[in-house]
Design an enzyme around this catalytic site. Sequence first.
Site, PDB file in Angstrom:
ATOM      1  N   ASP A   1       0.934  -0.904  -0.244  1.00 50.65           N
ATOM      2  CA  ASP A   1       0.135  -0.189  -0.106  1.00 50.65           C
ATOM      3  C   ASP A   1       0.891   1.455  -0.599  1.00 50.65           C
ATOM      4  OD1 ASP A   1      -2.110   1.846   0.470  1.00 50.65           O
ATOM      5  OD2 ASP A   1      -1.579   1.842   2.459  1.00 50.65           O
ATOM      6  N   SER A   2       0.362   2.777  -0.372  1.00 46.65           N
ATOM      7  CA  SER A   2       1.260   3.430  -0.117  1.00 46.65           C
ATOM      8  C   SER A   2       1.419   4.099   1.169  1.00 46.65           C
ATOM      9  CB  SER A   2       0.046   4.813  -0.156  1.00 46.65           C
ATOM     10  OG  SER A   2      -1.151   4.776   0.494  1.00 46.65           O
TER      11      SER A   2
ATOM     12  N   TYR B   1      -0.688   8.936  -1.853  1.00 49.81           N
ATOM     13  CA  TYR B   1      -1.123   8.704  -3.257  1.00 49.81           C
ATOM     14  C   TYR B   1      -2.189   8.897  -3.748  1.00 49.81           C
ATOM     15  CZ  TYR B   1       2.854   4.363  -2.953  1.00 49.81           C
ATOM     16  OH  TYR B   1       3.799   3.639  -3.415  1.00 49.81           O
TER      17      TYR B   1
ATOM     18  N   CYS C   1      -4.361  -1.284  -2.163  1.00 46.54           N
ATOM     19  CA  CYS C   1      -4.663   0.223  -2.053  1.00 46.54           C
ATOM     20  C   CYS C   1      -5.360   0.681  -3.082  1.00 46.54           C
ATOM     21  CB  CYS C   1      -2.462   0.804  -2.235  1.00 46.54           C
ATOM     22  SG  CYS C   1      -2.935   2.688  -3.286  1.00 46.54           S
TER      23      CYS C   1
ATOM     24  N   GLU D   1      -5.570   8.438  10.207  1.00 44.12           N
ATOM     25  CA  GLU D   1      -4.184   8.121  10.342  1.00 44.12           C
ATOM     26  C   GLU D   1      -4.027   8.808  11.732  1.00 44.12           C
ATOM     27  OE1 GLU D   1      -0.967   9.138   7.661  1.00 44.12           O
ATOM     28  OE2 GLU D   1      -1.816   7.361   6.511  1.00 44.12           O
TER      29      GLU D   1
ATOM     30  N   CYS E   1     -10.932   3.361  -0.099  1.00 44.86           N
ATOM     31  CA  CYS E   1      -9.876   3.533   0.244  1.00 44.86           C
ATOM     32  C   CYS E   1      -9.186   2.750   1.650  1.00 44.86           C
ATOM     33  CB  CYS E   1      -9.866   4.529   0.414  1.00 44.86           C
ATOM     34  SG  CYS E   1      -8.049   5.173   1.381  1.00 44.86           S
ATOM     35  N   THR E   2      -8.365   1.980   1.123  1.00 44.02           N
ATOM     36  CA  THR E   2      -7.784   1.482   2.731  1.00 44.02           C
ATOM     37  C   THR E   2      -7.707   1.495   4.091  1.00 44.02           C
ATOM     38  OG1 THR E   2      -5.982   1.161   1.964  1.00 44.02           O
ATOM     39  CG2 THR E   2      -6.736  -0.232   0.960  1.00 44.02           C
ATOM     40  N   HIS E   3      -8.299   3.214   4.220  1.00 46.06           N
ATOM     41  CA  HIS E   3      -8.174   3.531   4.558  1.00 46.06           C
ATOM     42  C   HIS E   3      -9.430   3.810   5.810  1.00 46.06           C
ATOM     43  CE1 HIS E   3      -3.926   5.032   4.282  1.00 46.06           C
ATOM     44  NE2 HIS E   3      -3.858   6.150   5.682  1.00 46.06           N
TER      45      HIS E   3
END
Length: 276
Positions: free
Chosen positions: A13-14, A45, A76, A155, A187-189
């Site tokens: 992932d980024s 990214y 990602c 984050e 989005c993986t976040h």
Amino acid sequence: MSDATSSPIGVFDSGIGGLTVVAEIMRQLPSEEIVYFGDTARLPYGPKSNETVTQFAIQDAEFLLGHGVKTIVVACNTASSVAMDALESHCQIPVIGVIEPGALAAVSSTLSGKVGVIGTEGTIASGAYRRAISRLDRDIEVVETSCPLFVPLAEEGWTDREVTLVIAHEYLTPLRDAAVDVVVLGCTHYPILKHTIAQVFGPSVRLIDSAEETAKEVADGLAGLELLRDDGSPPEHRFFVSDVPHRFREQAERFLGAPLPVVSVVTVDETTRSGA
Ligand code: DGL
């Protein structure tokens, strides 16, 4: 049993968002070993050009190939949106992105035929989800929006703050008003913010977590190729990042949902600089 069965699964992932996919792979495939690379030095990214993201994605994949992985999971959405063709022609092993599994789950879940997709600017601008959903069912209406502030909020760990809910309302009200009944967390976040996102949409809208769906595709893909690990010994996972930002461990453990083992810091040319 071929040697490849005992090879690890490579995931990149980024940054640390891909750890939500790792957590799901660990849950669904507890015997598998994982090598993770998070390109934390070059995150995000999302706002970068397709050419730059593709170049970074190839370098990330090269790093994993250097660790003898049997498959690569592009954890990602931004890289999966713009770099899959380049990755598939570059790698001689199966490459699994997060777009197709998310699209498939959305198409199978919608009753109204109206699907919402949220992601980074790069993912939404690429139209990758719209195309993937339309390939599966061209009658489904797709309503998309980018939510750039969700990545720093996830984050920061501001999962239940008032400000996060206010921002979520700002981004998501148009989707809610469009009466979508399914929303892809593209989005993986975003799974980190699932609770707040669900508050905006209410219980009648199903949220598709691309991490869960992607792990299912990895499991099915490896089973189909008879590449599932079956040697009985406990798996050893390895984690690499290209930088250790401030409060990295705390953030990464939130995404992984478990204590993080040793993390090595590397440059993308595989030179280990230090341990974290
Ligand atoms: N994890 C990335 C994705 O799924 C978002 C973070 C970034 O912008 O690099 O698209």
